[in-house]
Design an enzyme around this catalytic site. Sequence first.
Site, PDB file in Angstrom:
ATOM      1  N   HIS A 461      23.797  -0.676  15.103  1.00  0.00           N
ATOM      2  CA  HIS A 461      24.386   0.714  15.040  1.00  0.00           C
ATOM      3  C   HIS A 461      25.323   1.001  14.879  1.00  0.00           C
ATOM      4  O   HIS A 461      25.790   2.334  15.489  1.00  0.00           O
ATOM      5  CB  HIS A 461      22.964   1.407  16.415  1.00  0.00           C
ATOM      6  CG  HIS A 461      22.689   2.313  16.799  1.00  0.00           C
ATOM      7  ND1 HIS A 461      22.975   3.920  15.704  1.00  0.00           N
ATOM      8  CD2 HIS A 461      21.935   3.390  17.154  1.00  0.00           C
ATOM      9  CE1 HIS A 461      22.406   4.526  15.533  1.00  0.00           C
ATOM     10  NE2 HIS A 461      21.587   4.916  16.738  1.00  0.00           N
ATOM     11  N   ASP A 465      22.905   3.988  10.717  1.00  0.00           N
ATOM     12  CA  ASP A 465      22.137   4.660  12.039  1.00  0.00           C
ATOM     13  C   ASP A 465      20.865   4.853  10.814  1.00  0.00           C
ATOM     14  O   ASP A 465      20.837   4.333  10.261  1.00  0.00           O
ATOM     15  CB  ASP A 465      22.869   6.097  11.214  1.00  0.00           C
ATOM     16  CG  ASP A 465      22.619   6.238   9.422  1.00  0.00           C
ATOM     17  OD1 ASP A 465      22.047   6.523   8.823  1.00  0.00           O
ATOM     18  OD2 ASP A 465      23.784   6.999   8.762  1.00  0.00           O
TER      19      ASP A 465
END
Length: 491
Positions: A461, A465
């Site tokens: 992450h 995204d």
Amino acid sequence: MAAVTRGSFSLLRRMLSHQYHHRGFRSDWTLKPHVFRCDTKLQLLSSRLLHTAMMFRGPIVQFKLSDIGEGIMEVTVKEWYVKEGDKVSQFDSICEVQSDKASVTITSRYDGIIKKLYYDVDTTALVGKPLVDIETESSSEVIQEEDVVETPAMAREEHTHQEIKGHKTQATPAVRRLAMENNIKLSEVVGTGKDGRILKEDILNFLAKQTGAILPPAPFQEIQTPVPAPSLFAAEPVSTPAATQPSPATPKWPVFTGKDVTAPLKGFSKAMVRTMTAALKIPHFGYCDDVDLSQLVALRAELRSVAESRGIKLSFMPFFIKAASLGLLQFPVLNASVDEACQNITYKVSHNIGLAMDTSQGLLVPNVKNVQLLSVFEIAQELNRLQMLGVSGQLGTAELSGGTFTLSNIGSIGGTYAKPVILPPEVAIGALGKIQVLPRFNDGGQVIRAHIMNVSWSADHRIIDGATMCRFSNLWREYLENPAKMVLDLK
């Protein structure tokens, strides 16, 4: 009697002096003529001593365990192929060792006789320390260089072509592996290191001159047709003759006898500790979805007999892998890596897609190199080869290193959902569940049978995204739910 003894040993000294001069040694002995008279016993003694002198051999060389690469500093000796007193030649196998990444075969650099083995089986050998002592042949040239590390994936021809021009190429195992992955013959590369040793920079410069840029690892050129065997990637078992049926992959756990057992972590288990510890530093983003494989199931049923006629077992995995590669072309950030400080990102041109494989040695993740250049059938060929190596415990560094993206087929064991852990330095991984026949509604509102598979994704992450992961998953699912669309994008 004293005169006889002096005459006998004078002749022996003259003969030994001739042998030493013949072998390039300097002798300062002063030889004087003597009357030679001896009895039968002294003749026999002189003959034996002379025979011993003529059997003079070269120096004893400490054959050290070289740097295998990948930061490995110790290995476990799994099997010796020689014993003390055995005669070996260059490139003969000496032993098999297992690091925390792969099993490799150590081969001899010298011609000679094994004088000492420094380790027992299942003991730890250290990189840079002596592995064996070899008494080299007196006529052979002793080259002080590292031993040869040969993984099961290295063809025997790799050694052969290096001797064609009558000279030995000097290179570390890491350099040899780089040359092998780029399909370069070391005999064609000019070494700039000491005594002509080939360095990593020499390989890169050779690539730059040939192509103008550094190429991704070349795909395999020749694939031997393997004997059909139960695949770890298949959705259903395949019957095979009893003679070729491999034993199931079952981990070797200790047998408890009522007492606590403490054993050191080593090999692949030790590697898992290090890898998962590094993975804890990555913030994981998870995403799950369902995939309707009904059309793919029908397509595979049509193509399976064609593939088997060519000696290859066709599972669903080649389609999953190829669909992932097509998706990575559109979303290259999922086929990337970041440095330790997370300041730079490297987009990988090669799609080296790994497959988490359950073997008798534990969980291993070999990868199919350059999937972006392969057809579905070629991927199936490579999966068959990797599966055979996994069953026999012969997966090497070439198969286990260099991965850029991973798919874990937990469904082959029976799982449905998972939370896969990213394998650094990769940034994404997918876990595939088992295929289930479940009721679904069609466009007309009628209930039909559908082949449904669950997929669970994990992404780094820090650079990926949720929207990017979702769009990639949707594209991958579209290819599998409508496999005819894959034809438009196949290369």
